[in-house]
Every structure is written in structure tokens, then in C-alpha cells.
Design a protein around this motif. Structure first.
Motif, short mmCIF file in Angstrom:
data_model
loop_
_atom_site.label_atom_id
_atom_site.label_comp_id
_atom_site.label_asym_id
_atom_site.label_seq_id
_atom_site.Cartn_x
_atom_site.Cartn_y
_atom_site.Cartn_z
N PHE A 65 0.82 -1.21 0.00
CA PHE A 65 0.00 0.00 0.00
C PHE A 65 0.86 1.27 0.00
N GLN A 66 2.00 1.25 0.66
CA GLN A 66 2.91 2.41 0.63
C GLN A 66 3.45 2.61 -0.78
N LYS A 67 3.88 1.53 -1.42
CA LYS A 67 4.43 1.63 -2.78
C LYS A 67 3.34 2.08 -3.76
N TYR A 68 2.14 1.55 -3.58
CA TYR A 68 1.01 1.94 -4.43
C TYR A 68 0.78 3.45 -4.35
N HIS A 83 -2.12 8.38 -4.83
CA HIS A 83 -3.29 8.36 -3.96
C HIS A 83 -3.34 7.00 -3.25
N PRO A 84 -4.08 6.93 -2.14
CA PRO A 84 -4.14 5.67 -1.41
C PRO A 84 -4.80 4.55 -2.22
N HIS A 85 -4.40 3.33 -1.90
CA HIS A 85 -5.01 2.15 -2.52
C HIS A 85 -6.48 2.11 -2.13
N PRO A 86 -7.37 1.74 -3.05
CA PRO A 86 -8.78 1.63 -2.69
C PRO A 86 -8.99 0.52 -1.66
N TYR A 118 9.13 -10.13 -0.52
CA TYR A 118 8.09 -9.31 -1.12
C TYR A 118 8.53 -7.88 -1.40
N LYS A 119 9.45 -7.36 -0.62
CA LYS A 119 9.94 -6.00 -0.87
C LYS A 119 10.49 -5.91 -2.30
N TYR A 120 11.26 -6.89 -2.71
CA TYR A 120 11.84 -6.91 -4.06
C TYR A 120 10.78 -7.15 -5.12
N LEU A 121 9.86 -8.08 -4.85
CA LEU A 121 8.81 -8.39 -5.82
C LEU A 121 7.89 -7.19 -6.04
N ILE A 176 -3.72 -4.40 -5.52
CA ILE A 176 -3.07 -5.55 -4.90
C ILE A 176 -3.67 -6.86 -5.40
N ASN A 177 -4.94 -6.84 -5.78
CA ASN A 177 -5.57 -8.05 -6.32
C ASN A 177 -4.91 -8.47 -7.63
#
Length: 92
Positions: free
Chosen positions: A7-10, A16-19, A52-55, A71-72
Motif C-alpha cells: 500500500f505504501q508503494k502503491y 493516492h491511497p489504494h482503494p 516481497y519487498k523486491y517483488l 493488490i488483487n
């Protein structure tokens, strides 16, 4: 940790924030998170949270057609597997 990273990367990438996502989606993602394949088969097998940080970084560097970077999407199909191949190739 993985949700927070995503969510931070998004928000950084999209501006804008992730829905919001449904509880059922959170449950499915949590169930799928440790594995690349629904049947828990190889290659790679399980994914440790620290990977996951790298992915996630690779995911946001990838240009997809018609992608909202939800994220989905990241947890659908072979997205994580393909990013894992890229991450693995980067370490060789």
C-alpha cells in the motif's frame, strides 16, 4: 508487513491511497501469500515475507497494459512468479 509495503508503494506510485479491499479479498491474499502457485507446486515453492519487498518494487517498475496496480492484480495469475524470475535473474 506485506500489505503495508504494497500500500505504501502503491500510494507512492499512483499518487493516492489504494482503494479499500473486501475482507474476503484480504483472506484470499493471505492464503496465497506464502505460495507462488495455488497447488503449492514448484518452481520456487514458498515466498518468505522479506522477498516481497523486491517483488513489489519490480511489480511497480513493470509496465502492464490496462493495469490499475491494485493488490488483487499483484496476487492474480502469474504476476508474482514472473517478478520472482526477474528477481532471481538479478542475483545471478
Amino acid at each position: 508487513m506485506v500489505f503495508r509495503l504494497y500500500f505504501q508503494k502503491y500510494e507512492e506510485y499512483m499518487g493516492h491511497p489504494h482503494p479499500p479491499i473486501r475482507v474476503s479479498q484480504v483472506a484470499r491474499i493471505m492464503q496465497d501469500m506464502p505460495w507462488l502457485h495455488a497447488d503449492h507446486s514448484l518452481p520456487f515453492g514458498d515466498i518468505f515475507p522479506c522477498v516481497y519487498k523486491y517483488l513489489i518494487n519490480l511489480h511497480f517498475k513493470t509496465k502492464y497494459r490496462h493495469c490499475d496496480y491494485n493488490i488483487n492484480h499483484f496476487f492474480s495469475g502469474r504476476i508474482r512468479e514472473l517478478r520472482m524470475h526477474e528477481a532471481d535473474a538479478g542475483y545471478e
